[in-house]
Scaffold this motif. Structure first.
Motif, PDB file in Angstrom:
ATOM      1  N   GLY A 170      32.316  -0.550  43.677  1.00  0.00           N
ATOM      2  CA  GLY A 170      32.804  -1.537  42.728  1.00  0.00           C
ATOM      3  C   GLY A 170      34.299  -1.729  42.852  1.00  0.00           C
ATOM      4  N   ARG A 171      34.939  -1.982  41.725  1.00  0.00           N
ATOM      5  CA  ARG A 171      36.371  -2.275  41.753  1.00  0.00           C
ATOM      6  C   ARG A 171      37.169  -1.053  41.288  1.00  0.00           C
ATOM      7  NH1 ARG A 171      37.609  -8.206  39.593  1.00  0.00           N
ATOM      8  NH2 ARG A 171      37.215  -7.257  37.561  1.00  0.00           N
ATOM      9  N   GLU A 172      36.903   0.077  41.935  1.00  0.00           N
ATOM     10  CA  GLU A 172      37.587   1.324  41.598  1.00  0.00           C
ATOM     11  C   GLU A 172      38.944   1.359  42.294  1.00  0.00           C
ATOM     12  OE1 GLU A 172      33.175   1.857  41.382  1.00  0.00           O
ATOM     13  OE2 GLU A 172      34.535   1.275  42.998  1.00  0.00           O
ATOM     14  N   LEU A 173      39.820   0.480  41.864  1.00  0.00           N
ATOM     15  CA  LEU A 173      41.158   0.363  42.437  1.00  0.00           C
ATOM     16  C   LEU A 173      42.169   0.084  41.340  1.00  0.00           C
ATOM     17  CD1 LEU A 173      40.590  -1.817  45.648  1.00  0.00           C
ATOM     18  CD2 LEU A 173      41.167   0.604  45.573  1.00  0.00           C
ATOM     19  N   LYS A 174      43.383   0.517  41.585  1.00  0.00           N
ATOM     20  CA  LYS A 174      44.456   0.302  40.612  1.00  0.00           C
ATOM     21  C   LYS A 174      44.695  -1.177  40.375  1.00  0.00           C
ATOM     22  CE  LYS A 174      48.602   1.468  41.904  1.00  0.00           C
ATOM     23  NZ  LYS A 174      49.758   2.328  42.269  1.00  0.00           N
ATOM     24  N   VAL A 175      44.591  -1.997  41.433  1.00  0.00           N
ATOM     25  CA  VAL A 175      44.851  -3.426  41.284  1.00  0.00           C
ATOM     26  C   VAL A 175      43.836  -4.087  40.359  1.00  0.00           C
ATOM     27  CG1 VAL A 175      43.452  -4.173  43.267  1.00  0.00           C
ATOM     28  CG2 VAL A 175      45.470  -5.512  42.584  1.00  0.00           C
ATOM     29  N   TYR A 176      42.668  -3.461  40.185  1.00  0.00           N
ATOM     30  CA  TYR A 176      41.634  -3.986  39.287  1.00  0.00           C
ATOM     31  C   TYR A 176      41.599  -3.236  37.949  1.00  0.00           C
ATOM     32  CZ  TYR A 176      39.896  -6.559  43.339  1.00  0.00           C
ATOM     33  OH  TYR A 176      39.777  -7.409  44.416  1.00  0.00           O
ATOM     34  N   GLY A 177      42.620  -2.419  37.712  1.00  0.00           N
ATOM     35  CA  GLY A 177      42.750  -1.801  36.401  1.00  0.00           C
ATOM     36  C   GLY A 177      42.235  -0.390  36.271  1.00  0.00           C
ATOM     37  N   ASN A 178      41.704   0.198  37.354  1.00  0.00           N
ATOM     38  CA  ASN A 178      41.225   1.578  37.286  1.00  0.00           C
ATOM     39  C   ASN A 178      42.371   2.506  37.677  1.00  0.00           C
ATOM     40  OD1 ASN A 178      40.053   4.141  37.783  1.00  0.00           O
ATOM     41  ND2 ASN A 178      38.065   3.207  38.193  1.00  0.00           N
ATOM     42  N   THR A 179      42.927   3.186  36.708  1.00  0.00           N
ATOM     43  CA  THR A 179      44.044   4.099  36.962  1.00  0.00           C
ATOM     44  C   THR A 179      43.591   5.542  37.079  1.00  0.00           C
ATOM     45  OG1 THR A 179      44.443   4.266  34.575  1.00  0.00           O
ATOM     46  CG2 THR A 179      45.676   2.576  35.781  1.00  0.00           C
ATOM     47  N   ALA A 180      42.287   5.791  36.920  1.00  0.00           N
ATOM     48  CA  ALA A 180      41.777   7.161  36.976  1.00  0.00           C
ATOM     49  C   ALA A 180      41.594   7.646  38.406  1.00  0.00           C
ATOM     50  CB  ALA A 180      40.457   7.257  36.216  1.00  0.00           C
ATOM     51  N   ILE A 181      41.237   6.739  39.293  1.00  0.00           N
ATOM     52  CA  ILE A 181      40.917   7.132  40.656  1.00  0.00           C
ATOM     53  C   ILE A 181      42.143   7.024  41.552  1.00  0.00           C
ATOM     54  CG2 ILE A 181      40.222   4.830  41.470  1.00  0.00           C
ATOM     55  CD1 ILE A 181      37.846   6.293  42.884  1.00  0.00           C
ATOM     56  N   LYS A 182      42.201   7.902  42.562  1.00  0.00           N
ATOM     57  CA  LYS A 182      43.315   7.914  43.516  1.00  0.00           C
ATOM     58  C   LYS A 182      42.825   7.321  44.833  1.00  0.00           C
ATOM     59  CE  LYS A 182      45.127  12.150  41.393  1.00  0.00           C
ATOM     60  NZ  LYS A 182      44.003  12.292  40.424  1.00  0.00           N
ATOM     61  N   MET A 183      43.306   6.126  45.149  1.00  0.00           N
ATOM     62  CA  MET A 183      42.937   5.425  46.377  1.00  0.00           C
ATOM     63  C   MET A 183      44.215   4.914  47.043  1.00  0.00           C
ATOM     64  SD  MET A 183      39.447   5.330  46.363  1.00  0.00           S
ATOM     65  CE  MET A 183      38.581   3.824  46.802  1.00  0.00           C
ATOM     66  N   PRO A 184      45.065   5.812  47.531  1.00  0.00           N
ATOM     67  CA  PRO A 184      46.388   5.399  48.012  1.00  0.00           C
ATOM     68  C   PRO A 184      46.364   4.428  49.187  1.00  0.00           C
ATOM     69  CG  PRO A 184      45.924   7.680  48.618  1.00  0.00           C
ATOM     70  CD  PRO A 184      44.876   7.276  47.643  1.00  0.00           C
ATOM     71  N   ASN A 185      45.395   4.555  50.081  1.00  0.00           N
ATOM     72  CA  ASN A 185      45.371   3.677  51.249  1.00  0.00           C
ATOM     73  C   ASN A 185      44.931   2.262  50.882  1.00  0.00           C
ATOM     74  OD1 ASN A 185      45.954   5.590  53.615  1.00  0.00           O
ATOM     75  ND2 ASN A 185      44.377   6.682  52.469  1.00  0.00           N
ATOM     76  N   LEU A 186      43.933   2.149  50.007  1.00  0.00           N
ATOM     77  CA  LEU A 186      43.536   0.822  49.540  1.00  0.00           C
ATOM     78  C   LEU A 186      44.591   0.236  48.613  1.00  0.00           C
ATOM     79  CD1 LEU A 186      39.702   1.282  49.112  1.00  0.00           C
ATOM     80  CD2 LEU A 186      40.837  -0.457  50.515  1.00  0.00           C
ATOM     81  N   ASP A 187      45.285   1.074  47.853  1.00  0.00           N
ATOM     82  CA  ASP A 187      46.400   0.574  47.049  1.00  0.00           C
ATOM     83  C   ASP A 187      47.471  -0.026  47.953  1.00  0.00           C
ATOM     84  OD1 ASP A 187      45.180   1.393  44.721  1.00  0.00           O
ATOM     85  OD2 ASP A 187      46.349   3.237  44.519  1.00  0.00           O
ATOM     86  N   LYS A 188      47.744   0.627  49.064  1.00  0.00           N
ATOM     87  CA  LYS A 188      48.739   0.129  50.017  1.00  0.00           C
ATOM     88  C   LYS A 188      48.273  -1.179  50.645  1.00  0.00           C
ATOM     89  CE  LYS A 188      51.412   1.565  54.087  1.00  0.00           C
ATOM     90  NZ  LYS A 188      51.626   2.667  55.086  1.00  0.00           N
ATOM     91  N   LEU A 189      46.967  -1.265  50.961  1.00  0.00           N
ATOM     92  CA  LEU A 189      46.441  -2.522  51.507  1.00  0.00           C
ATOM     93  C   LEU A 189      46.561  -3.636  50.475  1.00  0.00           C
ATOM     94  CD1 LEU A 189      44.972  -4.118  53.716  1.00  0.00           C
ATOM     95  CD2 LEU A 189      42.806  -3.296  52.759  1.00  0.00           C
ATOM     96  N   ALA A 190      46.307  -3.317  49.197  1.00  0.00           N
ATOM     97  CA  ALA A 190      46.419  -4.318  48.139  1.00  0.00           C
ATOM     98  C   ALA A 190      47.837  -4.857  48.030  1.00  0.00           C
ATOM     99  CB  ALA A 190      45.972  -3.731  46.805  1.00  0.00           C
ATOM    100  N   GLU A 191      48.819  -4.014  48.314  1.00  0.00           N
ATOM    101  CA  GLU A 191      50.218  -4.455  48.263  1.00  0.00           C
ATOM    102  C   GLU A 191      50.530  -5.466  49.353  1.00  0.00           C
ATOM    103  OE1 GLU A 191      52.427  -0.863  48.562  1.00  0.00           O
ATOM    104  OE2 GLU A 191      51.919  -0.169  46.527  1.00  0.00           O
ATOM    105  N   ARG A 192      49.676  -5.524  50.373  1.00  0.00           N
ATOM    106  CA  ARG A 192      49.869  -6.471  51.480  1.00  0.00           C
ATOM    107  C   ARG A 192      48.746  -7.517  51.494  1.00  0.00           C
ATOM    108  NH1 ARG A 192      52.464  -6.428  56.878  1.00  0.00           N
ATOM    109  NH2 ARG A 192      51.128  -7.649  58.263  1.00  0.00           N
ATOM    110  N   SER A 193      48.089  -7.691  50.349  1.00  0.00           N
ATOM    111  CA  SER A 193      46.928  -8.577  50.260  1.00  0.00           C
ATOM    112  C   SER A 193      47.010  -9.451  49.023  1.00  0.00           C
ATOM    113  CB  SER A 193      45.625  -7.768  50.187  1.00  0.00           C
ATOM    114  OG  SER A 193      45.453  -6.919  51.282  1.00  0.00           O
ATOM    115  N   ALA A 194      46.169 -10.469  49.017  1.00  0.00           N
ATOM    116  CA  ALA A 194      45.800 -11.146  47.776  1.00  0.00           C
ATOM    117  C   ALA A 194      44.533 -10.478  47.281  1.00  0.00           C
ATOM    118  CB  ALA A 194      45.559 -12.632  48.019  1.00  0.00           C
ATOM    119  N   ALA A 195      44.559  -9.997  46.051  1.00  0.00           N
ATOM    120  CA  ALA A 195      43.381  -9.354  45.463  1.00  0.00           C
ATOM    121  C   ALA A 195      42.663 -10.392  44.612  1.00  0.00           C
ATOM    122  CB  ALA A 195      43.790  -8.161  44.619  1.00  0.00           C
TER     123      ALA A 195
END
Length: 518
Positions: free
Chosen positions: A32-57
């Motif tokens: 699902g949307r277990e990412l910081k960019v989608y509002g989930n702050t509980a899970i640690k997904m640093p590599n996808l967070d970094k990709l989101a910084e270089r993406s349109a989410a």
């Protein structure tokens, strides 16, 4: 398709030159949307967070079907499963496959001079419809290793990306995390490669452990110790996915393709919990979608609310590679047309929600109704999943309403075997049977038995708890959405477009009544 017609298609396709660009498509499994960019702050997904910084989410992205093989077929063909023929799971005795005439991205792009590759989970067929040139999927490799062993995935990615081949490429990586598992490897195969005795070791994976109190419980999952423990194991397997994506992106950079490759990340369907996977509710259809374009740096680190379907991925890939979609037929139907849209244009636009007429003479509900006829929409189409799970559904979703048609509504909704055996669903069953308190968003009976039509006002009811299909106030909405859904079914040659109260008359080309009381 005859050999002559295939030759004609191939010649037509080869006449177009693609651009010197590449595509990397990363497809997770039951995520699902277990990412910081989608509002989930509980899970640690640093590599996808970094990709989101270089993406349109994209924040309103939906699968065309919440089932593994059908969704993957929709991603790779741009056609809903009722049109491409993948009505359920492809493997073992389920044995669903796309129609032989269907064309998919690997075949289309190969005829445009693009090198194609797949690593990990493929889960579609036949091979003639999905002909990857470089294939390390379950077709030619060990699925567990090629889809969950992130060190092996890194090595295969390096082999493909550093190949002495100047052609542009399309590389599809099908991670199997966070699909559920059976047996000693754990509920989510979270023990695979963790270094414990008998589990082997994945050198590039450092498991991230979560306690039940550390997870974020979605609204459609009951907040109980059993469900929290289940989610904690899901989170653990997601750390393997995240670290694997980081390795692949690192290999892309080392191969010198960081600035000429469109990177897309998504998942096939909702998470493997009751209320999500195999459902067309938002809980089962909402997907993560990150689109990272080196040509659109202004879109990096932004969120985009435009309604998006995974049916849009094929048009986006073709647009990026400047490859045309071929003219062809499935059976004797009209020429196949993609109903999705390229997302590249949305990377250039100012990011705003759907515009509304500020000077409209209407207000409130009347204004919403006025705009509904032309509002952007995504569509859903579900047939089976497992061979025993026949429960066809169709849906249309705008930013304000969701309409679901349950064609087999007189039967109880079926439950997938992996979800049935999960600690979360067993907890629901046990609490229901014993009469204990069940803090779920529905009763078990409400989950099993659904109306023929379900209509939800998403502005008032985003969790889709109150079906207003029979409300007098919403009948104008019902009429408009039913017509739009019917038009989409007709335009995509839906074999179920007359069901359940009518049958298709092949001689007249019309739906004739069955007089079955439905």
């Amino acid at each position: 398709m005859t050999s002559l017609s295939f030759l004609l298609v191939a010649l037509t396709l080869s006449s177009s030159d693609v651009s010197a660009k590449n595509v990397l498509m990363l497809v997770a499994d039951d995520v699902g949307r277990e990412l910081k960019v989608y509002g989930n702050t509980a899970i640690k997904m640093p590599n996808l967070d970094k990709l989101a910084e270089r993406s349109a989410a994209f924040t309103s992205a939906f699968t065309a079907v919440s089932s593994c093989s059908p969704s993957r077929s929709a991603i790779l063909t741009g056609l809903p499963p009722h049109q491409n023929g993948m009505f359920g799971l492809h493997h073992l005795f389920h044995h669903f496959s796309s129609f032989d005439q269907v064309l998919s991205l690997p075949g289309i792009l190969s005829n445009h001079g693009v090198r194609t590759g797949i690593i990990g989970k493929k889960h579609v067929g036949p091979e003639s419809v999905y002909p990857f040139e470089f294939d390390h999927s379950e077709t030619n490799d060990n699925l567990l290793q090629a889809s969950r062993n992130i060190t092996y995935i890194r090595e295969l990615s390096r082999e493909f990306l550093r190949s002495n081949d100047s052609r542009p490429f399309f590389l599809y990586i099908g991670f199997m995390d966070a699909h559920r598992c059976d047996g000693k490897l754990g509920t989510f195969c979270e023990k695979f490669g963790n270094g414990d005795p008998g589990m082997g070791s994945i050198p590039d994976w450092t498991p991230t452990i979560y306690g039940p109190s550390e997870v974020e419980v979605p609204y459609f999952v009951q907040d109980t110790p059993a469900a929290r423990g289940d989610l904690a194991k899901q989170y653990l397997s997601l750390s393997r996915l995240d670290q694997g994506i980081g390795l692949v992106l690192q290999e892309l950079e080392l191969a010198g393709h960081g600035e000429d490759t469109l990177v897309m990340y998504t998942s096939d369907n909702g998470i493997p919990f009751p209320g999500a996977k195999t459902n067309l509710y938002d809980s089962g259809a909402t997907e993560p979608l990150l689109v990272s374009s080196p040509d659109h740096p202004d879109s990096w680190g932004t969120t985009n609310p435009v309604l998006t379907s995974l049916l849009d991925l094929t048009p986006t890939v073709l647009d990026w590679l400047n490859a045309s979609y071929p003219k062809y037929h499935i059976f004797d139907q009209e020429p196949v047309k993609l109903t999705g849209k390229s997302l590249l244009g949305y990377l250039n636009r100012p990011i705003t929600r759907e515009s509304r007429s500020e000077n409209s003479i209407y207000s409130g509900f009347e204004r919403r109704l006025q705009e509904l006829e032309r509002a952007a929409a995504t569509y859903g189409s579900h047939e089976s999943h497992e061979i025993t799970m026949y429960y066809p559904m169709r849906s249309i979703r705008t930013s304000e309403y969701k309409l679901i048609l349950n064609l087999n509504y007189l039967m109880p909704y079926p439950v997938a075997s992996d979800i049935y055996s999960s600690p979360t669903f067993q907890d629901i069953l046990n609490r229901t049977e014993s009469g204990d308190s069940l803090p779920w968003y529905k009763t078990l009976r409400e989950y099993y038995y659904r109306g023929k039509w379900e209509l939800y006002d998403l502005l008032k009811d985003p969790e889709e708890l109150h079906n207003v299909a029979e409300s007098a106030e919403y009948q104008p909405v019902m009429t408009l959405l039913r017509e739009r859904l019917k038009d989409w079914q007709k335009g995509t040659s839906d074999p179920w477009q007359c069901s359940p109260e009518r049958v298709w008359n092949t001689q007249t080309g019309k739906c004739d009544p069955l007089y079955n009381g439905i």
